[in-house]
Design a protein around this motif. Structure first.
Motif, PDB file in Angstrom:
ATOM      1  N   THR A  76       8.408   9.582 -26.348  1.00 23.11           N
ATOM      2  CA  THR A  76       9.489   8.350 -26.067  1.00 23.11           C
ATOM      3  C   THR A  76       9.652   7.336 -24.346  1.00 23.11           C
ATOM      4  O   THR A  76       9.221   8.889 -23.640  1.00 23.11           O
ATOM      5  N   ALA A  77      10.487   7.051 -24.103  1.00 20.16           N
ATOM      6  CA  ALA A  77      10.761   7.088 -22.547  1.00 20.16           C
ATOM      7  C   ALA A  77      10.675   7.654 -21.761  1.00 20.16           C
ATOM      8  O   ALA A  77      10.853   7.557 -20.375  1.00 20.16           O
ATOM      9  N   ASP A  78      11.681   8.504 -22.088  1.00 17.10           N
ATOM     10  CA  ASP A  78      11.647  10.213 -21.235  1.00 17.10           C
ATOM     11  C   ASP A  78      10.680  11.008 -21.444  1.00 17.10           C
ATOM     12  O   ASP A  78      10.740  12.260 -20.547  1.00 17.10           O
ATOM     13  N   ALA A  79       9.610  10.821 -21.855  1.00 17.96           N
ATOM     14  CA  ALA A  79       8.552  11.714 -22.188  1.00 17.96           C
ATOM     15  C   ALA A  79       7.584  11.768 -20.321  1.00 17.96           C
ATOM     16  O   ALA A  79       7.543  10.654 -19.585  1.00 17.96           O
ATOM     17  N   PRO A  80       7.393  12.742 -19.985  1.00 18.64           N
ATOM     18  CA  PRO A  80       6.891  12.791 -19.037  1.00 18.64           C
ATOM     19  C   PRO A  80       5.703  12.095 -18.414  1.00 18.64           C
ATOM     20  O   PRO A  80       5.509  10.990 -17.096  1.00 18.64           O
ATOM     21  N   LEU A  81       4.515  11.870 -19.572  1.00 16.16           N
ATOM     22  CA  LEU A  81       4.158  11.000 -19.485  1.00 16.16           C
ATOM     23  C   LEU A  81       3.268   9.396 -19.460  1.00 16.16           C
ATOM     24  O   LEU A  81       3.394   8.353 -18.856  1.00 16.16           O
ATOM     25  N   LEU A  82       4.862   9.281 -19.837  1.00 15.30           N
ATOM     26  CA  LEU A  82       5.693   7.677 -19.944  1.00 15.30           C
ATOM     27  C   LEU A  82       6.107   7.129 -18.448  1.00 15.30           C
ATOM     28  O   LEU A  82       6.339   6.075 -17.833  1.00 15.30           O
ATOM     29  N   ARG A  83       6.865   8.476 -17.437  1.00 10.37           N
ATOM     30  CA  ARG A  83       6.890   8.501 -16.241  1.00 10.37           C
ATOM     31  C   ARG A  83       6.237   7.707 -15.259  1.00 10.37           C
ATOM     32  O   ARG A  83       5.170   8.358 -15.245  1.00 10.37           O
ATOM     33  N   PRO A  84       6.825   7.307 -14.015  1.00 12.86           N
ATOM     34  CA  PRO A  84       5.337   6.322 -13.219  1.00 12.86           C
ATOM     35  C   PRO A  84       4.375   7.449 -12.723  1.00 12.86           C
ATOM     36  O   PRO A  84       5.527   9.019 -12.530  1.00 12.86           O
ATOM     37  N   HIS A  85       3.755   7.149 -12.323  1.00 15.45           N
ATOM     38  CA  HIS A  85       2.400   8.083 -11.708  1.00 15.45           C
ATOM     39  C   HIS A  85       3.318   8.513 -10.394  1.00 15.45           C
ATOM     40  O   HIS A  85       4.071   7.687  -9.425  1.00 15.45           O
ATOM     41  N   ARG A  86       3.105  10.263  -9.970  1.00 15.72           N
ATOM     42  CA  ARG A  86       3.473  10.613  -8.671  1.00 15.72           C
ATOM     43  C   ARG A  86       2.252  10.490  -7.893  1.00 15.72           C
ATOM     44  O   ARG A  86       3.211  11.035  -6.585  1.00 15.72           O
ATOM     45  N   ARG A  87       1.673  10.625  -7.878  1.00 17.28           N
ATOM     46  CA  ARG A  87       0.190  10.411  -6.901  1.00 17.28           C
ATOM     47  C   ARG A  87       0.619   9.041  -6.153  1.00 17.28           C
ATOM     48  O   ARG A  87       0.909   8.371  -6.274  1.00 17.28           O
ATOM     49  N   PRO A  88       0.272   9.199  -4.784  1.00 20.52           N
ATOM     50  CA  PRO A  88       0.706   8.113  -4.323  1.00 20.52           C
ATOM     51  C   PRO A  88      -0.607   6.822  -4.136  1.00 20.52           C
ATOM     52  O   PRO A  88      -1.487   6.898  -5.637  1.00 20.52           O
ATOM     53  N   ALA A  89       0.247   5.821  -3.855  1.00 19.77           N
ATOM     54  CA  ALA A  89      -0.429   3.826  -3.570  1.00 19.77           C
ATOM     55  C   ALA A  89      -1.971   4.053  -3.752  1.00 19.77           C
ATOM     56  O   ALA A  89      -3.042   3.867  -4.147  1.00 19.77           O
ATOM     57  N   GLU A  90      -1.762   4.904  -2.613  1.00 21.83           N
ATOM     58  CA  GLU A  90      -3.635   5.049  -1.489  1.00 21.83           C
ATOM     59  C   GLU A  90      -4.265   5.585  -2.645  1.00 21.83           C
ATOM     60  O   GLU A  90      -5.288   5.777  -2.549  1.00 21.83           O
ATOM     61  N   GLU A  91      -4.258   6.354  -3.145  1.00 31.92           N
ATOM     62  CA  GLU A  91      -5.380   7.436  -4.667  1.00 31.92           C
ATOM     63  C   GLU A  91      -6.013   6.077  -5.490  1.00 31.92           C
ATOM     64  O   GLU A  91      -6.721   6.044  -6.109  1.00 31.92           O
ATOM     65  N   TYR A  92      -5.106   5.197  -5.303  1.00 30.54           N
ATOM     66  CA  TYR A  92      -5.695   4.199  -6.303  1.00 30.54           C
ATOM     67  C   TYR A  92      -6.580   3.043  -6.064  1.00 30.54           C
ATOM     68  O   TYR A  92      -7.608   2.814  -6.506  1.00 30.54           O
ATOM     69  N   GLY A  93      -6.471   3.024  -4.553  1.00 32.14           N
ATOM     70  CA  GLY A  93      -7.377   2.805  -3.872  1.00 32.14           C
ATOM     71  C   GLY A  93      -8.131   2.691  -2.346  1.00 32.14           C
ATOM     72  O   GLY A  93      -8.624   2.270  -1.800  1.00 32.14           O
ATOM     73  N   GLY A  94      -8.463   4.599  -3.129  1.00 38.55           N
ATOM     74  CA  GLY A  94      -9.068   5.210  -1.997  1.00 38.55           C
ATOM     75  C   GLY A  94     -10.566   5.033  -1.924  1.00 38.55           C
ATOM     76  O   GLY A  94     -11.153   4.367  -2.690  1.00 38.55           O
ATOM     77  N   ALA A  95     -11.276   5.682  -1.488  1.00 40.45           N
ATOM     78  CA  ALA A  95     -12.282   5.389  -0.721  1.00 40.45           C
ATOM     79  C   ALA A  95     -13.634   6.259  -1.340  1.00 40.45           C
ATOM     80  O   ALA A  95     -14.671   5.554  -1.297  1.00 40.45           O
ATOM     81  N   ASP A  96     -12.679   7.289  -2.225  1.00 37.88           N
ATOM     82  CA  ASP A  96     -13.424   7.555  -2.822  1.00 37.88           C
ATOM     83  C   ASP A  96     -14.226   7.377  -3.868  1.00 37.88           C
ATOM     84  O   ASP A  96     -13.629   5.910  -4.040  1.00 37.88           O
ATOM     85  N   LEU A  97     -15.368   8.369  -5.346  1.00 35.84           N
ATOM     86  CA  LEU A  97     -16.096   7.738  -6.621  1.00 35.84           C
ATOM     87  C   LEU A  97     -14.593   6.290  -6.857  1.00 35.84           C
ATOM     88  O   LEU A  97     -15.579   5.175  -7.537  1.00 35.84           O
ATOM     89  N   ALA A  98     -13.989   6.856  -7.164  1.00 33.56           N
ATOM     90  CA  ALA A  98     -13.022   6.499  -8.462  1.00 33.56           C
ATOM     91  C   ALA A  98     -12.870   5.050  -8.052  1.00 33.56           C
ATOM     92  O   ALA A  98     -12.183   4.205  -8.410  1.00 33.56           O
ATOM     93  N   GLY A  99     -12.353   5.280  -6.747  1.00 41.59           N
ATOM     94  CA  GLY A  99     -11.213   3.871  -6.357  1.00 41.59           C
ATOM     95  C   GLY A  99     -12.302   3.154  -5.842  1.00 41.59           C
ATOM     96  O   GLY A  99     -11.610   1.839  -5.912  1.00 41.59           O
ATOM     97  N   ARG A 100     -13.334   3.576  -5.872  1.00 44.90           N
ATOM     98  CA  ARG A 100     -15.206   2.005  -6.291  1.00 44.90           C
ATOM     99  C   ARG A 100     -14.689   1.098  -7.005  1.00 44.90           C
ATOM    100  O   ARG A 100     -15.547  -0.374  -6.978  1.00 44.90           O
ATOM    101  N   LEU A 101     -14.855   2.181  -7.741  1.00 45.70           N
ATOM    102  CA  LEU A 101     -15.253   1.682  -9.458  1.00 45.70           C
ATOM    103  C   LEU A 101     -13.925   1.020  -9.916  1.00 45.70           C
ATOM    104  O   LEU A 101     -14.453   0.403 -10.685  1.00 45.70           O
ATOM    105  N   ARG A 102     -12.688   1.304  -9.233  1.00 44.81           N
ATOM    106  CA  ARG A 102     -11.499   0.933  -9.714  1.00 44.81           C
ATOM    107  C   ARG A 102     -11.864  -0.815  -9.068  1.00 44.81           C
ATOM    108  O   ARG A 102     -11.502  -1.899  -9.946  1.00 44.81           O
TER     109      ARG A 102
END
Length: 301
Positions: A70-96
């Motif tokens: 459901t919409a209340d399930a924790p996996l469907l809630r907004p990500h709690r990680r900061p926005a910087e992690e999605y565009g960080g300088a690590d390998l995952a950020g560069r691949l993204r």
């Protein structure tokens, strides 16, 4: 005085699961009841309790979460990680960022877009990367979480709309407004992918393009044996609600009035996904029923 007797509470009824909908016995894509369980992960200490099940339709090969959270399930809630992690300088950020720029370059063979709507934009990192490829394009974003407002405040998009693209208010407001609509790993996370594709056609201008990146059914979790832990996520689960076979998605796009102009396999991130570019075309006019034959007039005596 004798004590007042307490009312009989009646038989105990188990509480409804607040994190899952009712389990369905038919395919959400074609309606077939010929299903098989493709993956079942036993319950472990995770944000969402219960057994994780993925069913597959034997008729159309569509795989889906069953039951759906459901919409209340924790996996469907907004990500709690900061926005910087999605565009960080690590390998995952560069691949993204590499994946986002490659997806944006898929639109270079076509006329330069003036306006672009990114659906499921989140923190707006795809528009940020796409602007490096299309510097003269105005990017807007729509997302069901408050992250879209943070993306607008950070200057990654110009206009923000919170909700699903298929929401009638959003669709009516954005009708025939954009040259490009992008859905980068958005369809597999929506409850009704068909509704999002129909709404995308509504907000596209005639001749506009739809850019879709969608997870391939063979990955990310289709080949895992039952009970195997999701790699790298000891306390999480795979998030896709649907895994749509490519042939099903292409047939749906054509039936909605799109012309599929390009398809390819995406690499290197995520491991395997399909990229589709489709052009909005005019639907053929509905056939007009011929007028009924006039009834012969009978002369009265």
């Amino acid at each position: 005085m004798p004590p007042t007797p307490r009312p009989d509470p009646g038989p105990l009824v188990p509480a409804a699961d607040p994190f899952h909908e009712e389990r369905r016995d038919d395919c959400p894509w074609c309606g077939s009841r010929w299903l098989r369980t493709r993956l079942r992960v036993p319950e472990r200490p995770r944000p969402t309790p219960g057994t994780f099940v993925v069913d597959e339709c034997r008729d159309c090969s569509h795989a889906f979460r069953n039951p759906r959270p459901t919409a209340d399930a924790p996996l469907l809630r907004p990500h709690r990680r900061p926005a910087e992690e999605y565009g960080g300088a690590d390998l995952a950020g560069r691949l993204r960022r590499l994946h986002h720029r490659t997806a944006a370059r898929a639109m270079l063979p076509y006329p330069e877009p003036e306006s672009w709507l990114d659906v499921g934009t989140g923190h707006g990192h795809f528009p940020e990367a796409a602007r490096e490829v299309h510097p003269y394009t105005a990017f807007d974003g729509v997302d069901p979480t408050p992250r879209v407002e943070a993306a607008r405040a950070a200057g990654r998009i110009e206009e923000a709309y919170q909700g699903l693209l298929a929401d009638p208010e959003i669709t009516a407001r954005l009708r025939a407004r954009y040259d490009v609509v992008s859905m980068v790993h958005h369809l597999e996370h929506t409850a009704d992918p068909r509704a999002e594709l129909r709404a995308a056609r509504t907000v596209l201008r005639p001749g506009g393009h739809l850019l879709v990146d969608v997870a391939a059914p063979a990955r990310p979790f289709g080949t895992l044996p039952p009970g195997l832990r999701w790699p790298g996520r000891a306390y999480d689960r795979p998030r896709p609600l649907h895994l749509i076979p490519l042939r099903n998605l292409l047939a749906e796009l054509r039936s909605l009035g799109y012309e599929v102009v390009a398809t390819r396999i995406c690499a290197p991130f995520p491991p395997r996904a399909h990229r589709i570019v489709a052009r909005r075309t005019e639907l053929p006019p509905a056939p007009v029923a011929p007028p009924p034959d006039p009834q012969p007039r009978s002369d009265s005596a």
